[in-house]
Design an enzyme around this catalytic site. Structure first.
Site, PDB file in Angstrom:
ATOM      1  N   CYS A 276       0.965  -1.042  -0.136  1.00 51.94           N
ATOM      2  CA  CYS A 276       0.029   0.070  -0.020  1.00 51.94           C
ATOM      3  C   CYS A 276       0.864   1.310  -0.016  1.00 51.94           C
ATOM      4  O   CYS A 276       1.570   1.649   0.856  1.00 51.94           O
ATOM      5  CB  CYS A 276      -0.817  -0.057   1.160  1.00 51.94           C
ATOM      6  SG  CYS A 276      -1.743   1.508   1.600  1.00 51.94           S
TER       7      CYS A 276
ATOM      8  N   VAL B 259      -5.164   0.533   5.734  1.00 51.73           N
ATOM      9  CA  VAL B 259      -3.757   0.852   6.421  1.00 51.73           C
ATOM     10  C   VAL B 259      -3.192   1.993   5.689  1.00 51.73           C
ATOM     11  O   VAL B 259      -3.527   2.199   4.435  1.00 51.73           O
ATOM     12  CB  VAL B 259      -2.957  -0.418   6.119  1.00 51.73           C
ATOM     13  CG1 VAL B 259      -3.112  -1.622   6.856  1.00 51.73           C
ATOM     14  CG2 VAL B 259      -2.964  -0.792   4.729  1.00 51.73           C
TER      15      VAL B 259
ATOM     16  N   VAL C 117     -11.772  -0.805   6.087  1.00 49.48           N
ATOM     17  CA  VAL C 117     -10.690  -1.279   6.926  1.00 49.48           C
ATOM     18  C   VAL C 117      -9.243  -0.872   6.266  1.00 49.48           C
ATOM     19  O   VAL C 117      -8.953  -1.835   5.311  1.00 49.48           O
ATOM     20  CB  VAL C 117     -10.758  -2.667   7.617  1.00 49.48           C
ATOM     21  CG1 VAL C 117      -9.211  -2.974   8.407  1.00 49.48           C
ATOM     22  CG2 VAL C 117     -11.910  -2.920   8.279  1.00 49.48           C
TER      23      VAL C 117
ATOM     24  N   TYR D 113      -5.536   6.291  -9.051  1.00 47.22           N
ATOM     25  CA  TYR D 113      -6.596   5.290  -8.666  1.00 47.22           C
ATOM     26  C   TYR D 113      -7.839   5.683  -9.165  1.00 47.22           C
ATOM     27  O   TYR D 113      -8.444   4.905  -9.921  1.00 47.22           O
ATOM     28  CB  TYR D 113      -6.919   5.218  -7.235  1.00 47.22           C
ATOM     29  CG  TYR D 113      -5.929   4.369  -6.449  1.00 47.22           C
ATOM     30  CD1 TYR D 113      -6.222   3.160  -6.131  1.00 47.22           C
ATOM     31  CD2 TYR D 113      -4.658   4.937  -5.708  1.00 47.22           C
ATOM     32  CE1 TYR D 113      -5.404   2.378  -5.150  1.00 47.22           C
ATOM     33  CE2 TYR D 113      -3.752   4.278  -5.011  1.00 47.22           C
ATOM     34  CZ  TYR D 113      -4.125   2.879  -4.836  1.00 47.22           C
ATOM     35  OH  TYR D 113      -3.361   2.274  -4.175  1.00 47.22           O
TER      36      TYR D 113
ATOM     37  N   TRP E 201      -7.625  -6.781   6.246  1.00 54.20           N
ATOM     38  CA  TRP E 201      -6.028  -7.215   6.158  1.00 54.20           C
ATOM     39  C   TRP E 201      -5.909  -8.313   7.252  1.00 54.20           C
ATOM     40  O   TRP E 201      -6.445  -8.114   8.270  1.00 54.20           O
ATOM     41  CB  TRP E 201      -5.385  -5.861   6.337  1.00 54.20           C
ATOM     42  CG  TRP E 201      -5.515  -4.898   5.225  1.00 54.20           C
ATOM     43  CD1 TRP E 201      -6.182  -3.774   5.413  1.00 54.20           C
ATOM     44  CD2 TRP E 201      -4.471  -4.960   4.404  1.00 54.20           C
ATOM     45  NE1 TRP E 201      -5.972  -3.120   4.415  1.00 54.20           N
ATOM     46  CE2 TRP E 201      -5.251  -3.582   3.599  1.00 54.20           C
ATOM     47  CE3 TRP E 201      -3.843  -5.778   3.563  1.00 54.20           C
ATOM     48  CZ2 TRP E 201      -4.695  -3.179   2.168  1.00 54.20           C
ATOM     49  CZ3 TRP E 201      -3.261  -5.221   2.356  1.00 54.20           C
ATOM     50  CH2 TRP E 201      -3.780  -4.244   1.712  1.00 54.20           C
TER      51      TRP E 201
END
Length: 333
Positions: free
Chosen positions: A46, A114, A112, A177, A79
């Site tokens: 990421c 990171v 969720v 993106y 994750w």
């Protein structure tokens, strides 16, 4: 990585971070700076998490804030810690990052993401605010940083850094993106042009200066680097950002190699995690889930020649020490 949401069946927008508490040194928040109390959860795949990994390493906070590395391939439960024995994070004792989210907000049913910082004693998520996490590592954790830690967010340059970061986030970090997930041809072409217009402008900015702001590495360079280092491996083909490869943009390619070869940057990059995540998880873009073998990564270690532009990578500071044994990434093949 933050959640991308569909809008009007054509365009996508990135959801804002839901958990935005801060860890502060002055007691202004419920979460005080305290060595050993918090765990940084990341995926090496990421780019948003990679910012935090780089900053933590440059500032020498490895012994102060521990780090958990997730499997690059998450499932519908979020994750997961399948890289660890018994598929559990050895410090938090959880199998999925979503468990820490639930402790922070029981019943939470949102994305969720990171990077995430978790309070070890309670197991609660503190923050997933990827914009603020790295700034706070630089400004709130100063007393815990290593001797010789660079100033990545110098006060006298913050306005300029913030302005550069805004442009880079909108058109490059998030731009790839927006280009890759768009389902409408017209919207895709608009995002595509905006991305490469910004990359061209950044090339002009960096042609005669080694770093984006000032004469040393700042938060701005870190935020641009995490997208550039993924560009040819993922974004060029997977997200159809294919006007040019990074290797075909001479200034940005040399700039990216300069940073990659700087301690704290390339030694945090795991191209295997990066490729497996994007090509496997984004099955709506790559339904075969075949992970490409290329590109050839050996170019990242070739001379870049940007020392001739001057500058001091760490300003008045010094390079970070060796990578902790448990955090080493594979050498380039």
């Amino acid at each position: 990585m933050s959640v991308t949401q569909q809008k009007d069946d054509k365009e996508f927008k990135r959801s804002p971070s839901h958990f935005t508490d801060r860890i502060t040194a002055d007691g202004s928040s419920p979460w005080p700076v305290e060595p050993g109390r918090y765990r940084l959860v990341v995926s090496r795949a990421c780019p948003w998490a990679s910012r935090a990994v780089i900053v933590r390493r440059l500032l020498g906070l490895e012994e102060v804030i521990s780090m958990a590395i997730t499997d690059p391939i998450q499932d519908e439960r979020s994750w997961r810690f399948t890289l660890d024995p018994d598929d559990r994070d050895p410090v938090l004792g959880i199998r999925f990052l979503s468990e820490a989210y639930q402790k922070a907000e029981p019943g939470y049913d949102g994305g969720v993401s990171v990077p995430a910082i978790v309070d070890v004693p309670s197991g609660r998520l503190v923050t997933n605010d990827y914009h603020q996490i790295t700034l706070d590592l630089s400004t709130e954790w100063t007393a815990q940083q290593r001797p010789g830690a660079p100033d990545l967010y110098p006060e006298r340059l913050r306005d300029e850094i913030d302005a550069v970061n805004e442009d880079v986030f909108r058109d490059v970090n998030n731009g790839v993106y927006m280009t890759g997930f768009t389902r409408d041809q017209e919207a895709y072409e608009q995002r595509f042009r905006r991305l490469f217009d910004r990359l061209d402008a950044l090339s002009e900015r960096l042609e005669h200066r080694r770093y984006l702001v000032g004469d040393s590495i700042t938060e701005a360079d870190i935020r641009l680097f995490v997208t550039l280092v993924r560009f040819d491996a993922v974004y060029h083909g997977h997200f159809k950002c294919n006007r040019s490869k990074l290797t075909e943009m001479p200034v940005l390619w040399a700039y990216a190699r300069d940073l990659f070869q700087t301690p704290g940057f390339g030694d945090t990059v795991d191209f295997d995690h990066i490729k497996r995540h994007y090509y496997y998880v984004h099955h709506e873009i790559n339904p075969t889930r075949i992970v490409p073998l290329g590109p050839d990564l050996r170019g990242w270690t070739t001379p870049h020649g940007r020392e001739s532009l001057g500058g001091r990578p760490f300003g008045d500071g010094t390079p970070p020490g060796p990578v902790p044994t448990t955090e080493r990434v594979p050498d380039l093949a």
